[in-house]
Scaffold this motif. Sequence first.
Motif, PDB file in Angstrom:
ATOM      1  N   LEU A 118       0.810  -1.225   0.000  1.00 52.66           N
ATOM      2  CA  LEU A 118       0.000   0.000   0.000  1.00 52.66           C
ATOM      3  C   LEU A 118       0.845   1.277   0.000  1.00 52.66           C
ATOM      4  O   LEU A 118       0.316   2.366  -0.224  1.00 52.66           O
ATOM      5  N   ALA A 119       2.130   1.139   0.277  1.00 53.12           N
ATOM      6  CA  ALA A 119       3.024   2.306   0.351  1.00 53.12           C
ATOM      7  C   ALA A 119       3.445   2.742  -1.044  1.00 53.12           C
ATOM      8  O   ALA A 119       3.564   1.919  -1.944  1.00 53.12           O
ATOM      9  N   PRO A 120       3.725   3.996  -1.234  1.00 53.47           N
ATOM     10  CA  PRO A 120       3.560   5.114  -0.319  1.00 53.47           C
ATOM     11  C   PRO A 120       2.203   5.810  -0.463  1.00 53.47           C
ATOM     12  O   PRO A 120       1.917   6.742   0.271  1.00 53.47           O
ATOM     13  N   GLU A 121       1.352   5.319  -1.388  1.00 51.88           N
ATOM     14  CA  GLU A 121       0.077   6.000  -1.640  1.00 51.88           C
ATOM     15  C   GLU A 121      -0.863   5.972  -0.430  1.00 51.88           C
ATOM     16  O   GLU A 121      -1.461   6.990  -0.091  1.00 51.88           O
ATOM     17  N   ASN A 122      -1.016   4.811   0.185  1.00 49.98           N
ATOM     18  CA  ASN A 122      -1.994   4.657   1.269  1.00 49.98           C
ATOM     19  C   ASN A 122      -1.366   4.344   2.618  1.00 49.98           C
ATOM     20  O   ASN A 122      -2.073   4.239   3.616  1.00 49.98           O
ATOM     21  N   ILE A 163       7.529   5.802   6.277  1.00 50.38           N
ATOM     22  CA  ILE A 163       8.104   6.045   7.604  1.00 50.38           C
ATOM     23  C   ILE A 163       7.419   5.136   8.622  1.00 50.38           C
ATOM     24  O   ILE A 163       8.076   4.514   9.465  1.00 50.38           O
ATOM     25  N   GLU A 164       6.099   5.020   8.539  1.00 53.11           N
ATOM     26  CA  GLU A 164       5.369   4.112   9.427  1.00 53.11           C
ATOM     27  C   GLU A 164       5.734   2.658   9.149  1.00 53.11           C
ATOM     28  O   GLU A 164       5.856   1.854  10.079  1.00 53.11           O
ATOM     29  N   CYS A 165       5.916   2.312   7.885  1.00 57.39           N
ATOM     30  CA  CYS A 165       6.333   0.955   7.533  1.00 57.39           C
ATOM     31  C   CYS A 165       7.688   0.647   8.158  1.00 57.39           C
ATOM     32  O   CYS A 165       7.911  -0.456   8.670  1.00 57.39           O
ATOM     33  N   ASN A 166       8.577   1.621   8.145  1.00 54.90           N
ATOM     34  CA  ASN A 166       9.897   1.440   8.754  1.00 54.90           C
ATOM     35  C   ASN A 166       9.769   1.195  10.262  1.00 54.90           C
ATOM     36  O   ASN A 166      10.440   0.315  10.811  1.00 54.90           O
ATOM     37  N   GLU A 167       8.892   1.943  10.909  1.00 54.44           N
ATOM     38  CA  GLU A 167       8.688   1.754  12.352  1.00 54.44           C
ATOM     39  C   GLU A 167       8.114   0.372  12.649  1.00 54.44           C
ATOM     40  O   GLU A 167       8.505  -0.274  13.617  1.00 54.44           O
ATOM     41  N   PHE A 168       7.224  -0.093  11.808  1.00 52.16           N
ATOM     42  CA  PHE A 168       6.658  -1.432  11.954  1.00 52.16           C
ATOM     43  C   PHE A 168       7.769  -2.475  11.784  1.00 52.16           C
ATOM     44  O   PHE A 168       7.907  -3.400  12.579  1.00 52.16           O
ATOM     45  N   MET A 169       8.586  -2.302  10.739  1.00 53.49           N
ATOM     46  CA  MET A 169       9.677  -3.248  10.488  1.00 53.49           C
ATOM     47  C   MET A 169      10.646  -3.309  11.662  1.00 53.49           C
ATOM     48  O   MET A 169      11.136  -4.388  12.023  1.00 53.49           O
ATOM     49  N   GLU A 170      10.933  -2.181  12.273  1.00 54.10           N
ATOM     50  CA  GLU A 170      11.862  -2.153  13.402  1.00 54.10           C
ATOM     51  C   GLU A 170      11.404  -3.032  14.554  1.00 54.10           C
ATOM     52  O   GLU A 170      12.222  -3.520  15.327  1.00 54.10           O
ATOM     53  N   SER A 171      10.104  -3.269  14.662  1.00 52.21           N
ATOM     54  CA  SER A 171       9.580  -4.088  15.761  1.00 52.21           C
ATOM     55  C   SER A 171       9.593  -5.585  15.453  1.00 52.21           C
ATOM     56  O   SER A 171       9.325  -6.399  16.326  1.00 52.21           O
TER      57      SER A 171
END
Length: 121
Positions: free
Chosen positions: A26-30, A34-42
């Motif tokens: 869905l990135a980056p349109e929806n 940056i949020e995907c990166n934060e999710f990946m970090e977890s």
Amino acid sequence: MVDLQIKNYSIRISGPIRAMMECLYLAPENQSLIECNEFMESLNNLVPKTVERMLVECNSIKVKRLFLFLAEKSGHAWYKHIDLEKIDLGSGSRSMVAGGTFIKKYKITVPSELAENESNL
């Protein structure tokens, strides 16, 4: 997919790897990268063979490149155990954002804030 029990109900939801891939699709349109990166970090305790199998089966070059870029950027221990030779990353470059930074290793252009300190990629 995994089953989630809530009281007397059971629903099927995406597991962590698939959910990450869905966000990247869905990135980056929806979905913000940056949020995907934060999710990946977890996602620090994934099973490398499962990640590798899902990346091999994935049909989206964009998702595969972004997933591997963010996993390596996050410094996950499981990343080193993935056989990148088995994963088809396609050919040609992909631009996720205009005016971003090109990551040569994955042939993708990402937001500049994600590319900071990534000169080794």
